[in-house]
Scaffold this motif. Structure first.
Motif, mmCIF file in Angstrom:
data_model
loop_
_atom_site.group_PDB
_atom_site.id
_atom_site.type_symbol
_atom_site.label_atom_id
_atom_site.label_comp_id
_atom_site.label_asym_id
_atom_site.label_seq_id
_atom_site.Cartn_x
_atom_site.Cartn_y
_atom_site.Cartn_z
ATOM 1 N N THR A 1 0.816 -1.227 0.000
ATOM 2 C CA THR A 1 0.000 0.000 0.000
ATOM 3 C C THR A 1 0.843 1.267 0.000
ATOM 4 O OG1 THR A 1 -0.157 -0.157 2.417
ATOM 5 C CG2 THR A 1 -1.980 -1.059 1.132
ATOM 6 N N ASP A 2 2.127 1.152 0.327
ATOM 7 C CA ASP A 2 2.981 2.337 0.341
ATOM 8 C C ASP A 2 3.221 2.894 -1.061
ATOM 9 O OD1 ASP A 2 4.239 2.460 3.347
ATOM 10 O OD2 ASP A 2 3.776 0.426 2.705
ATOM 11 N N PRO B 1 0.744 3.064 -3.702
ATOM 12 C CA PRO B 1 -0.332 4.045 -3.948
ATOM 13 C C PRO B 1 -0.283 5.216 -2.982
ATOM 14 C CG PRO B 1 -1.231 1.972 -3.104
ATOM 15 C CD PRO B 1 0.197 1.717 -3.464
ATOM 16 N N LEU B 2 0.219 4.984 -1.762
ATOM 17 C CA LEU B 2 0.398 6.101 -0.826
ATOM 18 C C LEU B 2 1.337 7.138 -1.428
ATOM 19 C CD1 LEU B 2 0.205 7.451 2.013
ATOM 20 C CD2 LEU B 2 2.159 6.014 2.668
ATOM 21 N N LEU C 1 -8.349 10.375 -0.792
ATOM 22 C CA LEU C 1 -8.052 9.014 -1.243
ATOM 23 C C LEU C 1 -6.747 8.521 -0.625
ATOM 24 C CD1 LEU C 1 -9.061 9.278 -5.008
ATOM 25 C CD2 LEU C 1 -10.258 8.021 -3.204
ATOM 26 N N GLY C 2 -5.785 9.425 -0.501
ATOM 27 C CA GLY C 2 -4.521 9.057 0.139
ATOM 28 C C GLY C 2 -4.726 8.621 1.577
ATOM 29 N N VAL D 1 -5.791 5.165 1.974
ATOM 30 C CA VAL D 1 -4.717 4.175 1.851
ATOM 31 C C VAL D 1 -3.961 4.083 3.167
ATOM 32 C CG1 VAL D 1 -2.590 3.563 0.635
ATOM 33 C CG2 VAL D 1 -4.482 4.586 -0.628
ATOM 34 N N LYS D 2 -3.458 5.233 3.648
ATOM 35 C CA LYS D 2 -2.769 5.322 4.934
ATOM 36 C C LYS D 2 -2.894 6.752 5.438
ATOM 37 C CE LYS D 2 0.800 1.747 5.078
ATOM 38 N NZ LYS D 2 2.241 1.495 5.285
#
Length: 202
Positions: free
Chosen positions: A19-20, A22-23, A53-54, A57-58
Motif C-alpha cells: 500500500t505504500d 499508492p500512498l 483518497l490518500g 490508503v494510509k
C-alpha cells in the motif's frame, strides 16, 4: 518516471502490491495538484480528492498538508489559503475520508480506536514493534539500496536543492517534502524498509 521504474525498491514493492506505493502516488499527486492551484488557479477540488483518497490508503498521506503549509509559510504566501475554494477542497476531503472512519468507529468502537489509532499510529511511532528496529543509519542504507544507481545522484541533488531553496521555490518545495517525510520516519521507532517509498518521488 524513468528514475522510479528503475529504482529497485519501488519496482519490488509495486510488484508486491504494498500500500505504500499508492500512498506515494497520492502524496505526489496532492503536491502536484497544489502546484496546479498555485500556477493555474485551479484544481482545488481534485486536491481535496487526492488527499482524501490518500488517507484511505494510509493516514500518513495527510503529510502533504503540512508540506503545503510549510511551503506557503516559507514563501510568505499563507494568505492564499483565504481563497474560498479551499473550503470546497476540505469538503471533498471529508466526504471521501470520513464515511469509512465513522462507520468503523460506530461498528467497532473501542477496538477500532485501539487498533487503528493506538497501535498502528501511536505505538508504531513510539515503540519498535514486531521486531522492526533500526539504528540512526538504517534508512540511509535502505535509501541507497532502494534508489540503486540513482543514489549517487541523490547524494548531490538533495544538498543542491536545499542550497537553492532561497532562490528557487521549486527546490524549496522538494526540500520541504523530503525533510517532512524523512523526519517522520526517522523519529518513528518502528523502522520498515517500505516506509521510505513515499520519499522516492521527491
Amino acid at each position: 518516471s524513468m528514475i522510479l521504474i528503475t529504482s529497485p525498491e519501488v519496482v519490488a514493492y509495486g510488484r508486491m502490491l504494498m500500500t505504500d506505493v499508492p500512498l506515494a502516488f497520492f502524496i505526489t499527486s496532492s503536491i502536484y495538484l497544489f502546484l496546479m492551484i498555485r500556477r493555474r488557479n485551479r484544481g482545488h477540488l481534485l486536491y481535496g480528492l487526492s488527499v482524501g483518497l490518500g488517507m484511505m490508503v494510509k493516514v500518513i498521506a495527510l503529510v502533504s498538508v503540512p508540506i503545503v503549509l510549510a511551503y506557503l509559510a516559507f514563501t510568505k504566501n499563507l494568505r492564499s489559503l483565504l481563497d474560498g475554494r479551499y473550503i470546497g477542497a476540505a469538503i471533498i476531503f471529508i466526504l471521501v475520508a470520513a464515511p469509512w472512519h465513522l462507520a468503523q468507529l460506530f461498528v467497532s468502537g473501542a477496538s477500532f480506536i485501539d487498533s487503528y489509532i493506538s497501535y498502528h499510529m501511536l505505538k508504531r511511532a513510539t515503540h519498535a514493534i514486531e521486531g522492526h528496529d533500526g539504528g540512526n543509519v538504517y534508512y540511509l542504507q535502505i535509501l541507497v539500496l532502494g534508489l540503486g544507481p540513482w543514489a549517487v545522484l541523490a547524494a548531490f541533488a538533495i544538498p543542491y536543492a536545499a542550497y537553492s531553496s532561497k532562490k528557487d521555490s521549486g527546490a524549496a518545495l522538494v526540500s520541504i517534502w523530503i525533510l517532512a517525510i524523512a523526519a517522520i520516519f526517522l523519529l518513528a521507532r518502528t523502522k520498515i524498509p517500505w516506509y521510505l517509498v513515499p520519499l522516492y518521488p521527491a
